[in-house]
Design a protein around this motif. Structure first.
Motif, PDB file in Angstrom:
ATOM      1  N   PHE A  68     -14.745  67.427-104.247  1.00 53.22           N
ATOM      2  CA  PHE A  68     -14.731  65.962-104.240  1.00 53.22           C
ATOM      3  C   PHE A  68     -14.977  65.437-105.649  1.00 53.22           C
ATOM      4  CE2 PHE A  68     -17.261  61.952-103.760  1.00 53.22           C
ATOM      5  CZ  PHE A  68     -16.204  61.151-103.351  1.00 53.22           C
ATOM      6  N   TRP A  69     -14.098  64.545-106.108  1.00 56.20           N
ATOM      7  CA  TRP A  69     -14.296  63.873-107.391  1.00 56.20           C
ATOM      8  C   TRP A  69     -14.310  62.368-107.166  1.00 56.20           C
ATOM      9  CZ3 TRP A  69     -10.839  60.352-109.462  1.00 56.20           C
ATOM     10  CH2 TRP A  69      -9.578  60.295-108.834  1.00 56.20           C
ATOM     11  N   ALA A  70     -14.992  61.633-108.042  1.00 54.34           N
ATOM     12  CA  ALA A  70     -15.126  60.184-107.883  1.00 54.34           C
ATOM     13  C   ALA A  70     -14.854  59.498-109.213  1.00 54.34           C
ATOM     14  CB  ALA A  70     -16.530  59.838-107.384  1.00 54.34           C
ATOM     15  N   TRP A  96     -25.760  56.621-105.225  1.00 57.16           N
ATOM     16  CA  TRP A  96     -25.938  57.760-104.316  1.00 57.16           C
ATOM     17  C   TRP A  96     -25.528  59.056-105.020  1.00 57.16           C
ATOM     18  CZ3 TRP A  96     -23.155  61.490-101.551  1.00 57.16           C
ATOM     19  CH2 TRP A  96     -23.737  61.962-100.373  1.00 57.16           C
ATOM     20  N   LEU A  97     -24.400  59.015-105.739  1.00 59.46           N
ATOM     21  CA  LEU A  97     -23.941  60.193-106.463  1.00 59.46           C
ATOM     22  C   LEU A  97     -24.776  60.438-107.721  1.00 59.46           C
ATOM     23  CD1 LEU A  97     -20.076  59.777-106.088  1.00 59.46           C
ATOM     24  CD2 LEU A  97     -21.525  61.461-104.948  1.00 59.46           C
ATOM     25  N   VAL A 104     -17.910  70.557-102.516  1.00 55.85           N
ATOM     26  CA  VAL A 104     -18.584  70.594-103.809  1.00 55.85           C
ATOM     27  C   VAL A 104     -18.211  69.338-104.578  1.00 55.85           C
ATOM     28  CG1 VAL A 104     -18.787  71.784-106.028  1.00 55.85           C
ATOM     29  CG2 VAL A 104     -18.712  73.110-103.909  1.00 55.85           C
ATOM     30  N   PHE A 105     -19.228  68.560-104.932  1.00 57.51           N
ATOM     31  CA  PHE A 105     -19.014  67.373-105.764  1.00 57.51           C
ATOM     32  C   PHE A 105     -19.086  67.792-107.228  1.00 57.51           C
ATOM     33  CE2 PHE A 105     -21.332  64.059-108.247  1.00 57.51           C
ATOM     34  CZ  PHE A 105     -20.261  63.213-108.411  1.00 57.51           C
ATOM     35  N   ILE A 106     -18.065  67.428-108.004  1.00 58.80           N
ATOM     36  CA  ILE A 106     -18.066  67.735-109.429  1.00 58.80           C
ATOM     37  C   ILE A 106     -17.863  66.445-110.214  1.00 58.80           C
ATOM     38  CG2 ILE A 106     -17.277  70.107-109.115  1.00 58.80           C
ATOM     39  CD1 ILE A 106     -14.500  69.285-109.930  1.00 58.80           C
ATOM     40  N   TYR A 107     -18.447  66.394-111.398  1.00 58.05           N
ATOM     41  CA  TYR A 107     -18.485  65.136-112.138  1.00 58.05           C
ATOM     42  C   TYR A 107     -18.262  65.377-113.623  1.00 58.05           C
ATOM     43  CZ  TYR A 107     -21.375  62.267-115.277  1.00 58.05           C
ATOM     44  OH  TYR A 107     -21.851  61.581-116.355  1.00 58.05           O
ATOM     45  N   GLY A 108     -17.544  64.453-114.262  1.00 53.51           N
ATOM     46  CA  GLY A 108     -17.396  64.475-115.704  1.00 53.51           C
ATOM     47  C   GLY A 108     -15.956  64.632-116.146  1.00 53.51           C
ATOM     48  N   GLN A 109     -15.739  64.540-117.448  1.00 54.77           N
ATOM     49  CA  GLN A 109     -14.396  64.646-118.022  1.00 54.77           C
ATOM     50  C   GLN A 109     -13.770  65.997-117.696  1.00 54.77           C
ATOM     51  OE1 GLN A 109     -14.358  64.364-122.297  1.00 54.77           O
ATOM     52  NE2 GLN A 109     -12.121  64.198-122.424  1.00 54.77           N
ATOM     53  N   GLY A 138     -12.482  57.902-104.826  1.00 51.65           N
ATOM     54  CA  GLY A 138     -12.377  59.328-105.132  1.00 51.65           C
ATOM     55  C   GLY A 138     -11.439  60.007-104.162  1.00 51.65           C
ATOM     56  N   ALA A 139     -11.360  61.319-104.252  1.00 47.23           N
ATOM     57  CA  ALA A 139     -10.451  62.062-103.374  1.00 47.23           C
ATOM     58  C   ALA A 139     -10.911  63.507-103.266  1.00 47.23           C
ATOM     59  CB  ALA A 139      -9.013  61.983-103.898  1.00 47.23           C
ATOM     60  N   PHE A 140     -10.227  64.246-102.383  1.00 46.52           N
ATOM     61  CA  PHE A 140     -10.590  65.627-102.112  1.00 46.52           C
ATOM     62  C   PHE A 140      -9.482  66.581-102.537  1.00 46.52           C
ATOM     63  CE2 PHE A 140     -12.800  63.010 -99.003  1.00 46.52           C
ATOM     64  CZ  PHE A 140     -14.086  63.528 -99.018  1.00 46.52           C
ATOM     65  N   ARG A 141      -9.878  67.799-102.868  1.00 48.11           N
ATOM     66  CA  ARG A 141      -8.971  68.937-103.000  1.00 48.11           C
ATOM     67  C   ARG A 141      -9.550  70.070-102.151  1.00 48.11           C
ATOM     68  NH1 ARG A 141      -6.744  65.281-105.248  1.00 48.11           N
ATOM     69  NH2 ARG A 141      -5.666  65.287-107.264  1.00 48.11           N
TER      70      ARG A 141
END
Length: 474
Positions: free
Chosen positions: A376-378, A56-57, A78-83, A353-356
């Protein structure tokens, strides 16, 4: 209040926020906030439950890139992804990025738990808890945990032909953490805690959009009951400490009650102790139980890996007298076993994942994220990234043979930075002790399929029933 009026009052701020967003900047991340109040919550929760959340992501990433906006739990996100995204979440200053959880979670967990606090208050409380849970302090509890694991196996595994792993592991980790945090052994009081915490967990995951709120409201009531139970324990422990009837180092409650600053003032208030002990129990017992369950599942699926773990553990067992407890030094010899644990947590992280929450307008990767939005990060999005971990779907503990080869901020089952889970060392100890005793005493095979779902933590089909039999001594 009329339900339509309630809905209108809830929707007005969202419409104003959408209007503000259009006026503010074209640099808002791409994507859609969807239908007000609902947003993408139902789709995301459905993906979690059907174990398709990564896909889904991934679909979002293919469509919008590594930064995109959506709405979860009625709040612009806002979903953000990566190192770089993980580093941004874990290391941003608490004055701009807070650990505030969605309101339903916050109501159950309380306003003075580490999940809600930022800045000096978060640092003060976390440092106090870490002081108790640091490796140097936990060394003296290894023997006690070893005894509890042995006792658990004696009661729940010995003489059984089948065992349903997850509920049994939850009982074991609950007993361990009750003893460590509360100084509370088995009995009626412990059973009351277990009942309350199970309902709290159900309430946490029964999000308020799932009308008519029944399960969530029950969880909310049980959270009050659980805090009352802990408050009684705190008050009892305070009296014992004043009468020298308890040691300041025997459990977390006694330890926190005994901490005073240079002016003689208690470092944590009673409310802070209660809420963070509850948080520690909720955060510690189920996550560890799930990790151990998936290790047992994986050892059944990977006979070569299981044989290597068994060889390492038998070498340690041979050095012990009959009935002798494991020691801190024994745990440090379990290097391959720990690599297996890390690989299980990479593929099956207990926390998806979790929220800030942004406390001011901030920028990330060239985009503006407005004040008050969630980030949101996963964990699986870096755990299963082939550019970070080659052949990510393949179970390969040897990828952790050289720790330096794992890029920072990519393997994050315990989070990272100032908000890394303070109980990570406790989880390591109880996991290694449990695996040692199980693999040296028993063999097993799966009785059900390999499927699992998330709600939102991963749960194997039917709780992972297995057929067990005693291991023949070499």
């Amino acid at each position: 209040m009329n339900i339509y009026l309630t809905s209108l009052l809830f929707l007005i701020p969202i419409f104003l926020l959408l209007r503000r967003t259009r006026k503010t900047s074209k640099r808002i991340p791409p994507g859609s906030l969807g239908i007000p109040l609902i947003g993408q919550s139902l789709g995301f929760l459905r993906a979690l439950h059907t174990n398709t959340a990564e896909k889904w992501l991934e679909d979002r990433i293919r469509k919008y890139g590594p930064v995109s906006k959506l709405s979860i739990l009625g709040k612009p996100t806002v979903f953000i992804y990566g190192q770089a995204a993980n580093k941004f979440v874990f290391h941003s200053d608490s004055s701009i990025l807070a650990n505030q959880q969605p309101e339903p979670f916050a109501k159950i967990m309380g306003d003075r738990s580490l999940l809600e606090l930022s800045g000096p208050d978060h640092k003060r409380i976390r440092e106090a808890i870490v002081l108790f849970l640091k490796p140097e302090s936990l060394k003296k509890f290894v023997g006690k945990m070893d005894e509890q694991v042995r006792k658990h196996i004696e009661i729940y595994w010995k003489g059984k032909q089948t065992v349903t792993v997850l509920p049994m592991m939850k009982i074991m980790t609950f007993n361990i953490i009750c003893s460590l945090l509360f100084g509370l052994e088995q009995g009626k009081q412990r059973d009351q805690f277990l009942s309350s915490f199970e309902e709290m967990l159900k309430g946490l995951w029964a999000l308020p959009i799932n009308l008519p709120f029944t399960q969530y409201n029950r969880g909310l009531r049980e959270s009050v009951r659980a805090r009352d139970l802990v408050k009684e324990l705190v008050q009892e422990k305070r009296v014992l400490l004043e009468k020298n009837g308890a040691s300041p180092h025997q459990d977390l409650i006694a330890f926190l009650l005994s901490m005073h600053d240079e002016d003689g003032k208690q470092v944590l208030t009673e409310k802070e102790i209660v809420q963070n002990v509850v948080l520690g129990l909720l955060g510690g017992y189920e996550t560890s139980a799930i990790t151990i369950t998936f290790i047992i599942r994986q050892l059944a699926n990977e006979p070569t890996v299981c044989a290597a773990v068994l060889q390492e553990q038998q070498e340690i067992a041979k050095s012990k007298a009959s009935g002798e407890s494991l020691t801190w030094e024994d745990l440090n010899k379990m290097k391959y076993t720990w690599r297996v644990v890390m690989e299980v947590m990479r593929i099956f992280p207990p926390v998806f994942g979790a929220f800030r929450t942004t406390l001011t307008d901030i920028e990330f990767d060239g985009y503006l994220i407005p004040k008050g939005w969630q980030i949101f990060w996963a964990a699986p999005m870096t755990h299963m990234d082939s550019s970070i971990f080659p052949e990510p779907s393949k179970f390969n503990p040897n990828r952790f043979e050289k720790q330096a080869s794992v890029p920072p901020h990519c393997l994050v089952p315990f989070g990272g930075g100032p908000r890394m889970c303070p109980g990570n060392e406790l989880a390591r100890i109880e996991t290694l002790i449990t695996i040692h005793h199980l693999v040296t005493q028993y063999e097993w095979k799966l009785c059900a399929d390999n499927h699992f779902s998330r709600d939102p933590m991963p749960h194997p089909t039917q709780g992972l029933p297995i057929k067990v039999w005693p291991r023949e001594l070499a």
